[in-house]
Write a protein that holds these residues in place. Structure first.
Motif, PDB file in Angstrom:
ATOM      1  N   ALA A 123       5.176  49.378 -23.425  1.00  0.00           N
ATOM      2  CA  ALA A 123       5.495  49.303 -21.998  1.00  0.00           C
ATOM      3  C   ALA A 123       5.138  50.601 -21.293  1.00  0.00           C
ATOM      4  N   ALA A 124       5.413  51.724 -21.953  1.00  0.00           N
ATOM      5  CA  ALA A 124       5.089  53.022 -21.348  1.00  0.00           C
ATOM      6  C   ALA A 124       3.585  53.169 -21.126  1.00  0.00           C
ATOM      7  N   TRP A 125       2.794  52.648 -22.073  1.00  0.00           N
ATOM      8  CA  TRP A 125       1.333  52.740 -21.929  1.00  0.00           C
ATOM      9  C   TRP A 125       0.831  51.827 -20.812  1.00  0.00           C
ATOM     10  N   ALA A 126       1.556  50.727 -20.566  1.00  0.00           N
ATOM     11  CA  ALA A 126       1.179  49.816 -19.484  1.00  0.00           C
ATOM     12  C   ALA A 126       1.658  50.308 -18.124  1.00  0.00           C
ATOM     13  N   PHE A 127       2.637  51.194 -18.117  1.00  0.00           N
ATOM     14  CA  PHE A 127       3.226  51.643 -16.847  1.00  0.00           C
ATOM     15  C   PHE A 127       2.226  52.391 -15.969  1.00  0.00           C
ATOM     16  N   ILE A 128       1.409  53.226 -16.585  1.00  0.00           N
ATOM     17  CA  ILE A 128       0.506  54.061 -15.783  1.00  0.00           C
ATOM     18  C   ILE A 128      -0.509  53.206 -15.014  1.00  0.00           C
ATOM     19  N   PRO A 129      -1.233  52.273 -15.677  1.00  0.00           N
ATOM     20  CA  PRO A 129      -2.116  51.393 -14.896  1.00  0.00           C
ATOM     21  C   PRO A 129      -1.364  50.570 -13.856  1.00  0.00           C
ATOM     22  N   ALA A 130      -0.130  50.138 -14.207  1.00  0.00           N
ATOM     23  CA  ALA A 130       0.659  49.362 -13.247  1.00  0.00           C
ATOM     24  C   ALA A 130       0.987  50.188 -12.015  1.00  0.00           C
ATOM     25  N   TYR A 131       1.388  51.425 -12.221  1.00  0.00           N
ATOM     26  CA  TYR A 131       1.718  52.306 -11.096  1.00  0.00           C
ATOM     27  C   TYR A 131       0.477  52.585 -10.244  1.00  0.00           C
ATOM     28  N   LEU A 132      -0.641  52.827 -10.906  1.00  0.00           N
ATOM     29  CA  LEU A 132      -1.878  53.089 -10.169  1.00  0.00           C
ATOM     30  C   LEU A 132      -2.312  51.877  -9.351  1.00  0.00           C
TER      31      LEU A 132
END
Length: 366
Positions: A123-132
């Protein structure tokens, strides 16, 4: 044009697509001088004809259920998450750190902790693209693809410089403690008098994957959050008008998607390898996209599609071994299945829609 019944869309279209894909696969096999009938018999026997083959088929199926569910969650929000591969890699790191951090006395304690670790890291690795995507307008397809490569490089560095087994030559961590070893089907079925191959990698993660499929159904179709996800995916404008926060839905959906991809690691890292190795995901993140598309983003369809691709993986290995058919040809068969169930979906859909329209008119006229 009148729409087809839901059952036809969910069953007939994938079924006809698979039949067409196997028909053309048979032509390819015949073109290289092999018997297509013998080839399919070899694949079926190799994948389901023994507990050893079945164990490997279910092992691959488990991976594909997790990654298929991962893509489907994002897809319901109309987000094309191609980062399942990288999220599963980083999820494996989370599982490994949890398993190596504590001398676990029993798997019943290690498994829940490893699930939390794998899901949290994914989930943490997916958070950055999601935030961007949500805040900066960055295209999620581009960022998730980039993060797959970053994850591979990051994990490669850790396995050669930081977490590598002391004195070892391979890029891998130390083996997990015995208390962190998951029970295989052999151990699970032995008390019931069922003799399952002890070397087959299928383990209790398969049951966890089925549980996740059920929870996925509850989330998407029986919860408020699921309603918001589907509403936003169907019409962003209407969802905003209804008070649904686009940033929240985008980030939450991607966190769940990344968490499910990370959960795959309890199968391949904790269950099969019992240590973290380089390239442990082996493309399952990308296969999950095809699984979700073929399964129409529904958990039942995803489980069945995952089983089909598990069959193709294990049956293809047997085909390569016993019939001297190149492994690359199995990839061609997989590509044909993906092509006909995804890219050429309308080639099957439109004729079926016309048939249902014709029968519908005849029924009304009678």
């Amino acid at each position: 044009m009148q729409k087809m019944p839901k059952w036809a869309d969910a069953v007939l279209i994938p079924l006809f697509s698979i039949i067409i894909a196997f028909f053309f696969s048979g032509i390819v096999i015949w073109a290289i001088g092999k018997d297509p009938v013998v080839a399919i018999q070899t694949m079926v026997k190799g994948a389901f004809g023994s507990t050893s083959g079945l164990g490997y088929t279910l092992y691959y199926t488990t991976n594909f259920i997790f990654t298929g569910l991962s893509f489907a969650v994002a897809s319901h929000t109309k987000i094309f998450n191609i980062g399942g591969e990288g999220q599963a890699m980083v999820g494996g790191l989370g599982v490994a750190l949890v398993c190596l951090a504590v001398p676990w006395p029993h798997w019943t304690l290690a498994l829940p902790a490893a699930m939390v670790g794998g899901a949290a890291f994914g989930a943490a690795w997916a958070f950055i693209p999601a935030y961007l995507q949500a805040k900066r307008g960055s295209h999620i397809v581009i960022t998730t693809i980039m993060f797959n490569f970053i994850a591979a490089a990051f994990l490669g560095y850790l396995l050669t410089k930081v977490l590598k087994k002391p004195g070892g030559m391979a890029s891998e961590t130390e083996s997990f403690p015995v208390g962190a070893h998951l029970p295989t089907f052999h151990e699970m079925l032995a008390p019931f008098g069922i003799n399952f191959n002890q070397h087959a990698p299928a383990n209790i993660s398969f049951l966890v994957a089925l549980l996740c499929a059920f929870l996925f159904w509850l989330l998407i179709w029986r919860s408020r959050l699921g309603y918001e996800i589907r509403a936003y995916g169907n019409s962003e404008t209407a969802a905003k008008y209804a008070g649904i926060n686009p940033t929240k839905i985008t980030v939450v959906a991607m966190l769940i998607s990344g968490g499910l991809a990370g959960l795959m690691s309890i199968n391949n890292v904790m269950g099969e390898a019992e240590r973290l190795i380089d390239n442990a995901v082996e493309g399952a993140g990308f296969i999950g996209i095809a699984v979700a598309l073929m399964g129409r983003n529904h958990p039942v369809g995803i489980v069945l599609a995952a089983l089909l691709f598990g069959f193709l993986y294990q049956g293809g290995a047997e085909l390569s071994m016993w019939e001297a058919i190149p492994r690359e040809l199995v990839i061609v068969i997989q590509a044909l299945v993906i092509m006909f169930t995804g890219a050429l979906d309308n080639m099957v859909r439109r004729p079926l829609e016309k048939l249902f329209l014709i029968f519908g008119r005849k029924k009304e006229g009678s």
